[in-house]
Design a protein around this motif. Structure first.
Motif, PDB file in Angstrom:
ATOM      1  N   ARG A  81     -13.804 -63.708  23.993  1.00  0.00           N
ATOM      2  CA  ARG A  81     -15.071 -63.291  24.604  1.00  0.00           C
ATOM      3  C   ARG A  81     -16.023 -62.756  23.548  1.00  0.00           C
ATOM      4  N   ASP A 124     -11.217 -58.351  23.339  1.00  0.00           N
ATOM      5  CA  ASP A 124     -11.017 -59.741  23.755  1.00  0.00           C
ATOM      6  C   ASP A 124     -11.678 -60.647  22.718  1.00  0.00           C
ATOM      7  N   GLN A 166     -17.548 -65.656  21.685  1.00  0.00           N
ATOM      8  CA  GLN A 166     -18.506 -66.378  22.522  1.00  0.00           C
ATOM      9  C   GLN A 166     -19.858 -65.664  22.566  1.00  0.00           C
ATOM     10  N   HIS A 182     -18.925 -63.482  36.751  1.00  0.00           N
ATOM     11  CA  HIS A 182     -17.643 -62.814  36.929  1.00  0.00           C
ATOM     12  C   HIS A 182     -17.408 -62.346  38.361  1.00  0.00           C
ATOM     13  N   GLN A 237     -22.570 -57.817  28.383  1.00  0.00           N
ATOM     14  CA  GLN A 237     -23.300 -59.046  28.071  1.00  0.00           C
ATOM     15  C   GLN A 237     -24.764 -58.964  28.480  1.00  0.00           C
TER      16      GLN A 237
END
Length: 355
Positions: free
Chosen positions: A53, A50, A56, A253, A29
């Motif tokens: 994710r 995922d 997003q 995270h 990211q």
């Protein structure tokens, strides 16, 4: 040219460089943010297993092309280059697939699972005439670069020793314990610093481990290395930093600490550099934070620092058709040879020669 004189094709300058990013976990990211904000670069495709994710992150940066796995992204012929921020054990296979298709490739460290696999990737890149670059982020950090310049210009005289320490939060060990060896996960940064700063080859290695349990990764790894120029390297990495240490790796995270230090002793000068120890401190009832302001700080929604400089260097290299003058591919390959020697030396309980 890359790794011995092979010509590298240039993508030209007229159109935005179309880049696909495989892996949108925590570090992926950060890559996505940088790529979405680099001039004349288009973050053209994303891949991650995922789905939630992936959606997003793709929505955040307006990326329409989305793949459920890295292989599908690698096979996308509309891309000029691929960035692999996937799990460590997947790097070698995915890089091989991308190079075979003529893609320029940036691979987060480690470059591959073994020295021989890294050599194979280097040869494939040369044959295809494409850029292969790996994540050597500390080479782009200002203090490390300044120190490198001072050593290269003989301000330190002859190098006597280089000592690197990189100890990480105990709480983060479980995530890597059975996935990747400590040498490949953390000590790889310091092997690279040793090669980069010394500009010499390692001739022999002695090493010890500290282990609890039967995990793939030891909780501690300690190596002593002899270099051809007479310098001695001392490398230390462990996963034993207690929970109340100042948090300097902060994200959605994970909040944790990397206690890193580099010390260089020369016949004329000595230097000590504490990594990730920003002058900014934030105190609260919960903890003490020292947010990173040099490697990948995010300000006004944009990631900057050494990570941005690293990816900007890669995209520039792809456009110009020349290898990085900073992130040296032969060093990245040689670092894996040294990593294997450290693991062997700790297993055998005796010195390993790399002469």
């Amino acid at each position: 040219m890359q790794g011995g004189g092979t010509l590298i094709r240039s993508t030209g300058h007229s159109q935005p460089l179309r880049i696909g990013l495989a892996g949108v976990g925590r570090f992926g990211q950060l890559h996505a943010n940088v790529l979405a904000n680099l001039p004349n670069v288009e973050l053209a495709a994303l891949a991650d297993p995922d789905a939630a994710r992936l959606a997003q992150v793709a929505d955040r940066y307006g990326v329409e092309v989305r793949h459920g796995d890295a292989q599908a992204l690698i096979e996308d012929d509309s891309l000029d280059a691929v960035i692999l921020a996937t799990p460590d054990e997947q790097h070698g296979f995915q890089a091989r697939e991308a190079l075979a298709r003529g893609r320029h490739v940036f691979v987060e460290k480690p470059l591959a699972a073994s020295w021989h696999e890294a050599q194979e990737l280097q040869h494939l890149a040369a044959e295809a005439g494409v850029i292969l670059q790996t994540g050597l982020i500390l080479r782009y950090e200002a203090s490390h670069r300044w120190l490198h310049h001072q050593i290269a210009s003989r301000q330190f005289g002859d190098l006597v020793s280089i000592r690197c320490q990189r100890n990480c939060s105990r709480s983060s060990f479980a995530a890597i314990a059975d996935r990747i060896h400590t040498v490949h996960r953390t000590l790889t940064h310091d092997i690279d610093l040793l090669l980069w700063l010394s500009r010499s080859r390692v001739t022999s290695v002695m090493a010890l481990e500290y282990r609890q349990g039967s995990h793939l990764a030891p909780q501690g790894c300690f190596a002593l290395l002899q270099l051809a120029n007479g310098c001695v390297g001392q490398l230390e990495s462990s996963w034993t930093v207690p929970a109340q240490a100042p948090a300097n790796v902060l994200s959605d995270h994970w909040n944790g600490c990397i206690d890193a230090e580099l010390a260089v002793v020369g016949t004329a000068r000595t230097a000590k550099l504490q990594g990730l120890q920003a002058p900014l401190q934030i105190w609260s009832d919960a903890d003490l934070q020292r947010p990173d302001t040099v490697l990948w700080p995010e300000l006004d929604g944009r990631v900057s620092g050494a990570l941005r400089d690293q990816l900007a260097d890669f995209t520039t290299n792809v456009r110009q058709g020349c290898p990085s003058a900073i992130a040296d591919l032969p060093d990245a390959v040689e670092a894996l040879r040294i990593a294997e020697a450290i693991i062997d030396a700790s297993r055998l309980g005796s010195a390993v020669s790399l002469a």
